[in-house]
Every structure is written in C-alpha cells, then in structure tokens.
Motif scaffolding. Structure first.
Motif, PDB file in Angstrom:
ATOM      1  N   PHE A   1       0.899  -1.163  -0.096  1.00 53.12           N
ATOM      2  CA  PHE A   1       0.115   0.042   0.007  1.00 53.12           C
ATOM      3  C   PHE A   1       0.885   1.337  -0.063  1.00 53.12           C
ATOM      4  CE2 PHE A   1      -2.836  -3.305   2.117  1.00 53.12           C
ATOM      5  CZ  PHE A   1      -3.770  -3.262   1.331  1.00 53.12           C
ATOM      6  N   SER A   2       1.828   1.272  -0.638  1.00 56.08           N
ATOM      7  CA  SER A   2       2.592   2.463  -0.963  1.00 56.08           C
ATOM      8  C   SER A   2       1.886   3.363  -1.947  1.00 56.08           C
ATOM      9  CB  SER A   2       4.167   2.184  -1.225  1.00 56.08           C
ATOM     10  OG  SER A   2       4.232   1.211  -2.376  1.00 56.08           O
ATOM     11  N   PRO A   3       2.152   4.383  -2.352  1.00 52.75           N
ATOM     12  CA  PRO A   3       1.404   5.491  -3.250  1.00 52.75           C
ATOM     13  C   PRO A   3       1.179   4.684  -4.612  1.00 52.75           C
ATOM     14  CG  PRO A   3       2.933   6.824  -2.331  1.00 52.75           C
ATOM     15  CD  PRO A   3       3.016   5.295  -1.726  1.00 52.75           C
ATOM     16  N   ASP A   4       1.984   4.080  -5.128  1.00 52.88           N
ATOM     17  CA  ASP A   4       1.935   3.485  -6.422  1.00 52.88           C
ATOM     18  C   ASP A   4       1.307   2.041  -6.427  1.00 52.88           C
ATOM     19  OD1 ASP A   4       2.977   5.287  -7.766  1.00 52.88           O
ATOM     20  OD2 ASP A   4       5.036   4.198  -8.375  1.00 52.88           O
ATOM     21  N   ASP A   5       0.814   1.577  -5.262  1.00 57.31           N
ATOM     22  CA  ASP A   5       0.100   0.331  -5.104  1.00 57.31           C
ATOM     23  C   ASP A   5      -1.151   0.436  -5.187  1.00 57.31           C
ATOM     24  OD1 ASP A   5       2.443  -1.230  -4.963  1.00 57.31           O
ATOM     25  OD2 ASP A   5       2.550  -0.620  -2.525  1.00 57.31           O
ATOM     26  N   TYR A   6      -1.878   1.906  -5.360  1.00 56.12           N
ATOM     27  CA  TYR A   6      -3.487   2.004  -5.350  1.00 56.12           C
ATOM     28  C   TYR A   6      -3.878   2.067  -6.706  1.00 56.12           C
ATOM     29  CZ  TYR A   6      -3.368   2.524  -0.443  1.00 56.12           C
ATOM     30  OH  TYR A   6      -3.343   2.546   1.074  1.00 56.12           O
ATOM     31  N   VAL A   7      -5.233   1.714  -7.145  1.00 59.16           N
ATOM     32  CA  VAL A   7      -5.863   2.034  -8.418  1.00 59.16           C
ATOM     33  C   VAL A   7      -5.702   3.449  -8.475  1.00 59.16           C
ATOM     34  CG1 VAL A   7      -7.712   1.655  -9.676  1.00 59.16           C
ATOM     35  CG2 VAL A   7      -7.116  -0.449  -8.185  1.00 59.16           C
ATOM     36  N   ASP A   8      -5.327   3.533  -9.729  1.00 57.71           N
ATOM     37  CA  ASP A   8      -5.422   5.288 -10.484  1.00 57.71           C
ATOM     38  C   ASP A   8      -6.459   5.345 -11.327  1.00 57.71           C
ATOM     39  OD1 ASP A   8      -5.040   7.824 -10.303  1.00 57.71           O
ATOM     40  OD2 ASP A   8      -3.176   7.748 -11.431  1.00 57.71           O
ATOM     41  N   VAL A   9      -7.514   5.825 -10.845  1.00 58.27           N
ATOM     42  CA  VAL A   9      -8.751   5.725 -11.733  1.00 58.27           C
ATOM     43  C   VAL A   9      -9.286   7.195 -11.622  1.00 58.27           C
ATOM     44  CG1 VAL A   9     -10.340   4.619 -10.352  1.00 58.27           C
ATOM     45  CG2 VAL A   9     -10.962   4.690 -12.599  1.00 58.27           C
ATOM     46  N   TYR A  10      -9.593   7.797 -12.625  1.00 59.11           N
ATOM     47  CA  TYR A  10      -9.854   9.319 -12.401  1.00 59.11           C
ATOM     48  C   TYR A  10     -10.844   9.807 -13.427  1.00 59.11           C
ATOM     49  CZ  TYR A  10      -5.910  10.244 -15.455  1.00 59.11           C
ATOM     50  OH  TYR A  10      -5.248  10.143 -16.683  1.00 59.11           O
ATOM     51  N   VAL A  11     -11.570  10.914 -13.260  1.00 58.11           N
ATOM     52  CA  VAL A  11     -12.357  11.420 -14.081  1.00 58.11           C
ATOM     53  C   VAL A  11     -11.612  12.977 -14.413  1.00 58.11           C
ATOM     54  CG1 VAL A  11     -14.760  12.484 -14.579  1.00 58.11           C
ATOM     55  CG2 VAL A  11     -14.165  10.724 -13.046  1.00 58.11           C
ATOM     56  N   GLU A  12     -11.492  13.233 -15.854  1.00 63.59           N
ATOM     57  CA  GLU A  12     -11.149  14.525 -16.188  1.00 63.59           C
ATOM     58  C   GLU A  12     -11.946  15.125 -17.237  1.00 63.59           C
ATOM     59  OE1 GLU A  12      -6.390  15.170 -15.998  1.00 63.59           O
ATOM     60  OE2 GLU A  12      -6.905  15.014 -18.044  1.00 63.59           O
ATOM     61  N   ASP A  13     -12.199  16.322 -17.323  1.00 60.43           N
ATOM     62  CA  ASP A  13     -13.190  16.761 -18.228  1.00 60.43           C
ATOM     63  C   ASP A  13     -14.363  15.805 -18.721  1.00 60.43           C
ATOM     64  OD1 ASP A  13     -11.791  18.932 -18.525  1.00 60.43           O
ATOM     65  OD2 ASP A  13     -10.569  18.131 -20.090  1.00 60.43           O
TER      66      ASP A  13
END
Lengths: 335, 315
Positions: free
Chosen positions: B60-72
């Motif tokens: 669970f270091s920062p790069d171990d999380y799912v990075d899903v995001y909304v942009e525009d």
C-alpha cells in the motif's frame, strides 16, 4: 477497512502474486483486519472473505509446500480472466438482444445474474451498441406485480436446493393452502411461469403457477447445504403443459385430424408435439390429448381447414361444441 | 430477506471488478457512457470510482493503489493493479444468459445457437458441470416459435427476409419480402413489426402465421427509433364485449383483473380491444362454447357463421 475494499485488495494481491501467498503474508498485509483479537476469529473472517471471492469467480486454491515454494494460496490467472476470443460480433449482438429482452420483461428468474452477464458482454462488444429491438412480455397477467421478486427468490432456492414455504391460491377452489415444497425447477409456458417441485403436503411432484403464490419464504437454515436432491430421472417438461390439451384431466386419447389448404404447411407450429405425416396439400396428424375438450376447442378455432377425423367420440363432442357456439351467437344477444 | 444486504455487497463487488477492466479497455469514455454500459446511474458510478481509489495491494505505498480518475467528464485509468481483466462468467451468470437466449428458441445454424455453444467455453472449467445441472432447472425453450432466433438475428443485423405469410382474414398464404424492425411478444403471441416491401407499408406479422422464412443477404438502413410503428392491437377504438361462463370466471379475473366485471349468477364480462374480427372469432371459438360475444352484432354473426361451418351449415 471496509469489507468491499478489503475484498478488492485481496483480489489485487492474489492476482499479482508470483508465489503462493501464506496466511502469515495475508495477516501481515491486513493487520487491522486479520491481526486484532483471537486468531480463530481472524481465520473465520478470512474464510468468509475467501468464500465470497470464490463466489465472485476467483479460482483460489491452497497449495501444499513444494520443493522450493512455501504453502499458501494461489490464483490461476488464466482461469480467472474472461477470454477475449470466441464470440463473433453477430453472436454477441443477438445474445445481447436476447438477454436485454429477458431483462426488460421484468419477470425473469436470475435477473441480477443476467444483468451482470450483459455487462460482461458489454465489456467485449464496447459501448454504444444499437437498441436490440426485441421486446418480451412475460407473465402477462393482471395480478403480476409481485412476480419478479418471487421468481428471483424461487430461482435462488432452485439453484441452492433449499426448500420453500408457500401460500398457494387456487382460483378453481378459491382456497389458499400452505405448503412446503422442494423446488426442482422453473418453466415458462405460453407466458406463464411454472414452479415444479416435490410438495410435502401432497407427497408428490406438483406444478404451481408462480403468479398464484401469495406468500413465499426460502428456508434460511444452513444456506450452504442443500435440503434435497432432485431425482436423476426428473425432467421439467414432463410436468408442465404447453398447450391446454396437455393438462392431465383424463388418460391420453389419440386424436386424428387433418390440416388442409393454407394450414397444411403450419402443422408443426400449430401442433408442435403432434405427429404429422406427409407434406402434401393435406396433412394428417395424430395428437395425444389428456384434455380432449381443450383440443377440440382449439381445432374449432382454426376454422374449416382443420378437421377432426377420429375417434367417433371426439367427432360427436366437437359437433356438440360447435352447435352450442352457433346457437349462442344466433340472433340478438340475450341479457 | 435476510441476505439482501449480502446480495447488494456481492452485486457491487462484481460490478467493481468489471469497472477497472472496462475503463482500461475503453479509455476516455464519458461518465455517462460508462454508467450506461455498466447499468449504473451517474452518481452511482462516481461513488464506485471514489471507492476504487482506496483499493490497492500490499504494501500500500502510493503506487500500489488503483489510479482511476475523471477528467473533463471522461474516465481514465493509469494504474490498474492487475485488475485489468474481468473475471469469467460464473455458472449462475452463464445459466441466466443461456436461459435468456433459450427464450428466443435458437436452432442449429442460428448465430444465437453458435453463441450458446461458445458461452460454455467462457465459463471456468469448474463451473461447467454446475452450469449444465442448473440449465436443466430452467426451461423456457418450449415457448419460442420456430423462427424467433433467426428473425432476431435479421432484426439485429438489418437483413431483409423473405417469408410465406398466412392471412387469417382471407385464408391465403402469400410470399412477402420485409425489412424486420422489431420483435415483441404480447399476451403469449409473438409479433414482427416490419416494412413490407411487397405491400409497401408498415405491417405487423404474427410469428405463428409464418410458414417459411429465409434471411437474405440484402441489408437495409436501420429505421429511426419508434418510426412507423404499427398501432398496437390494444389501442384500437372498436371493442367487443365478451361474456364468459361462471366456469371460466376465476381464470378471466386472474387474467384481466379489475377490467373483468362479474355479473349476477357468476358470469364475467370483459371488453376486448384486440386485433380484428378474424382474431376475435378464433379466440372466442377457442373457449369451446364457454365464451359468447354480446356485442357488436357483426362479430356475433361472424362467429355464428364459423361455428355453423363446422357443423355443415351455410348460415
């Protein structure tokens, strides 16, 4: 940690692992979840999580220690992943049409499973699929508002083989009876859902119209262990009537009839279980009936190109029936 | 239900397990597009996306999380943490899909039949046996008219079809070429709404009147949604009053509900705004004397004539 979150974390952990993951590894990775309090309680908690993961389709298994590997849990990644290849676009499209029609009908057992399967299919086919344009009307009855929920409950009971308690209303006797039933299966016939199962009250296999079930509960005790076995020789189709003349009112009578003119080529769709001979301008059929009057009424409705040829009793009854209809529609209506 | 909460959690989990793969495979779709594809509201999807940002793998270091995001207003995923492929269908999901397909009565040679054969291969090996056992507990195939799956394919692929159609009113069978638009079932009968090239008009066809059907290779332009749909049978103005004997009263009330009025003595009457006189005649005859048309006179005469013909009377 929220359980949903923990379960997803576990999926990510197992999918990422290149070696078996031991219970000690798991506990170490989730100290707040599995590392507080008595170890037995923590193990039980993990067992429940594991069961949920299996149900979600994660092929998780425990491997004993090997030559150079410790014991622990592994996931077969290939067995987990939905394969890309296989279904062609036209196959996906027509499968989607079927699935969404069933779902939109509002009366389909396993609707949640179906909805999810359709989303999977959306994954394969991509967004903005055209409107499927197939619409289904199921259970087209006035008293059908509780039908979707009943079907969902019954299907859950059928698939886990749990007995059900139901209050069943018969419109013929106008009586409501309370029964315990081992639900063997569900069958749709002419828009009506039927439940077939072993009825403890009548000590035999019985068929129930699902829309006539007034109250229903599924046995909640020991949800993981089935209450009954379905006999190996059991077939749903043996217990549900598709056509009115298949209702079991009397021993089977073999009725012979002919279809001529425009009806002749429709023989197979008008009498799906009839035995039709020849392909000429007139076709002869033999139809087994366990409700003779229902068959005769149906033949009468087909018009002059459908004729009963035997036995004599059937001919006489048909004549009496037609005479009754004829007289009732002579002149001005009474009353 | 005691396990409704569990079921909801299970629902959400399997949806979430599909969400990351879906966005990985179709990156940059709008929030609404993704929501629609996954059967969610916009708000529901945004909640799910929020939860996913908390998901990761040890340590669970920062790069171990799912990075899903909304942009525009578009949805993207950068780090999928191995969640980029969705799970296979479970046995129960497979059975639900197969049962839905069975509703359309697939036959060898249909695209649907091919799809079903492959569906089993999409299931995990361990689930196949359960799938086959469960499939026998849900029986819907008997309800489909013979040509339903082939016609569904024609509708989906916009292919013209040639068919032999029997018209009850005239008693004649005629070859027609049609552009199939929509299939629907109504009170246990299947209809095809189509543009009939033979007659140059929008028509409704009953599937149980189609004797011979061929899919041609001729494609047509998909019609606009809802365009040129023929009038559904129940909205016709002229109705007929039909009286049923007390013997059928319970059945009629079950089927027609409050629309059925009970008469002194136990008979029931309903108003039928269905289809045409030929259909009404057949329908009334199919009750073998337990149903009588009270009005209009023309319908009474048609039924008297049809019943008379069966006993050799020329009325």
């Amino acid at each position: 940690m929220d359980r949903t979150e923990r379960l997803l974390d576990l999926v990510a952990l197992f999918l990422d692992a290149d070696a078996p993951v031991s219970w000690a590894d798991i506990r170490g990775a989730f100290p707040e979840d599995y590392g507080v309090g008595p170890s037995e309680a923590n193990e039980r908690k993990f067992e429940r999580d594991k069961a949920e993961l299996l149900e979600l389709g994660l092929p998780l298994s425990f491997v004993p220690p090997g030559d150079d590997l410790p014991s622990g849990y592994v996931v077969d990644r290939e067995a987990y992943a939905l394969p890309e290849a296989g279904l062609k676009p036209d196959e996906l499209a027509v499968l989607y049409a079927a699935g969404s029609a069933a779902l939109a009908s509002g009366a389909f057992p396993g609707a949640q499973d179906l909805a999810h399967a359709l989303r999977q299919r959306g994954f394969l086919a991509g967004p903005n699929q055209p409107d499927p344009r197939v619409r289904l009307e199921l259970g087209g009855l006035a008293q059908g508002h509780e039908l979707p929920q009943r079907l969902e409950q019954l299907w859950a009971a059928v698939s886990t083989r749990k007995k059900v308690e139901l209050e069943y209303h018969s419109p013929h006797t106008r009586q409501t009876t309370r029964r315990t039933v081992d639900p063997y299966g569900l069958a749709l016939r002419r828009g009506v859902w039927n439940l077939v199962g072993h009825c403890h009250l009548r000590q035999g296999i019985r068929t129930f119209h699902v829309h006539r079930v007034r109250a229903l509960s599924v046995n909640a005790a020991k949800p993981k262990s089935p209450d009954f076995e379905v006999p190996a020789a059991f077939r749903l189709d043996d217990y549900v009537a598709t056509w009115p003349w298949q209702h079991r009112f009397h021993p089977p009578v073999e009725v012979t009839l002919t279809l001529s003119g425009a009806l002749a080529p429709l023989a197979d769709s008008l009498f799906p279980k009839g035995c039709a001979q020849g392909t000429g301008p007139t076709r002869a059929l033999t139809v087994p009936a366990t409700d003779l009057d229902a068959l005769l009424a149906y033949v009468l409705s087909l018009g002059p190109q459908a004729k009963v040829t035997g036995p004599d009793d059937a001919l006489q009854r048909l004549r009496a029936m037609a005479t009754k209809v004829h007289q009732a529609h002579q002149g001005a209506a009474r009353g | 239900m005691a396990d409704a909460g569990r079921t909801q959690a299970h629902e959400r989990l399997r949806r979430l397990l599909l969400l990351v793969p879906y966005v990985s495979k179709h990156p940059g779709l709008t929030v609404d597009e993704v929501a629609k594809a996954l059967g969610l509201t916009r708000e529901g999807l945004l909640e799910d996306l929020d939860l996913l940002t908390l998901v990761g793998r040890p340590p669970f270091s920062p790069d171990d999380y799912v990075d899903v995001y909304v942009e525009d207003d578009r949805v993207w995923v950068d780090l999928d943490q191995r969640l980029s492929t969705p799970p296979r269908l479970t046995a129960a999901e497979g059975v639900a899909l197969a049962a839905a397909a069975a509703l359309l009565g697939p036959r060898p040679g249909d695209a649907l039949h091919g799809a079903l054969a492959k569906l089993e291969q999409v299931l995990p090996k361990g689930a196949r046996e359960q799938y086959r056992a469960l499939a026998q507990r849900l029986d819907l195939a008997a309800d489909a008219p013979p040509d339903l799956a082939a016609l569904s394919q024609a509708v989906v692929e916009h292919r013209e079809v040639a068919l032999d159609y029997f018209t009850a009113g005239t008693g004649v069978t005629e070859r027609r070429v049609v552009q199939p638009h929509e299939l629907f079932s109504h009170r246990g009968t299947w209809y095809l709404s189509a543009h009939c090239l033979t007659r140059g008009d929008e028509r409704l066809f009953r599937l149980d009147r189609i004797a011979k059907l061929e899919l041609t290779e001729q494609r047509f332009e998909a019609p606009a949604k809802g365009a040129g749909r023929p009038v559904p049978p129940e909205s016709r103005e002229q109705g007929a009053r039909v009286r049923f004997s007390p013997k059928l009263s319970a059945w009629v009330q079950e089927r027609f509900g409050a629309a059925a009025s009970v008469l002194p003595g136990g008979a029931v009457e309903v108003e039928i705004r269905d289809d045409n006189e030929a259909w009404l005649t057949r329908w009334v005859l199919s009750f073998g004397g337990e149903a009588v048309v009270v009005a209009p006179e023309s319908a009474r005469a048609a039924i008297a004539k049809a019943a008379g013909a069966a006993i050799g009377l020329e009325s």
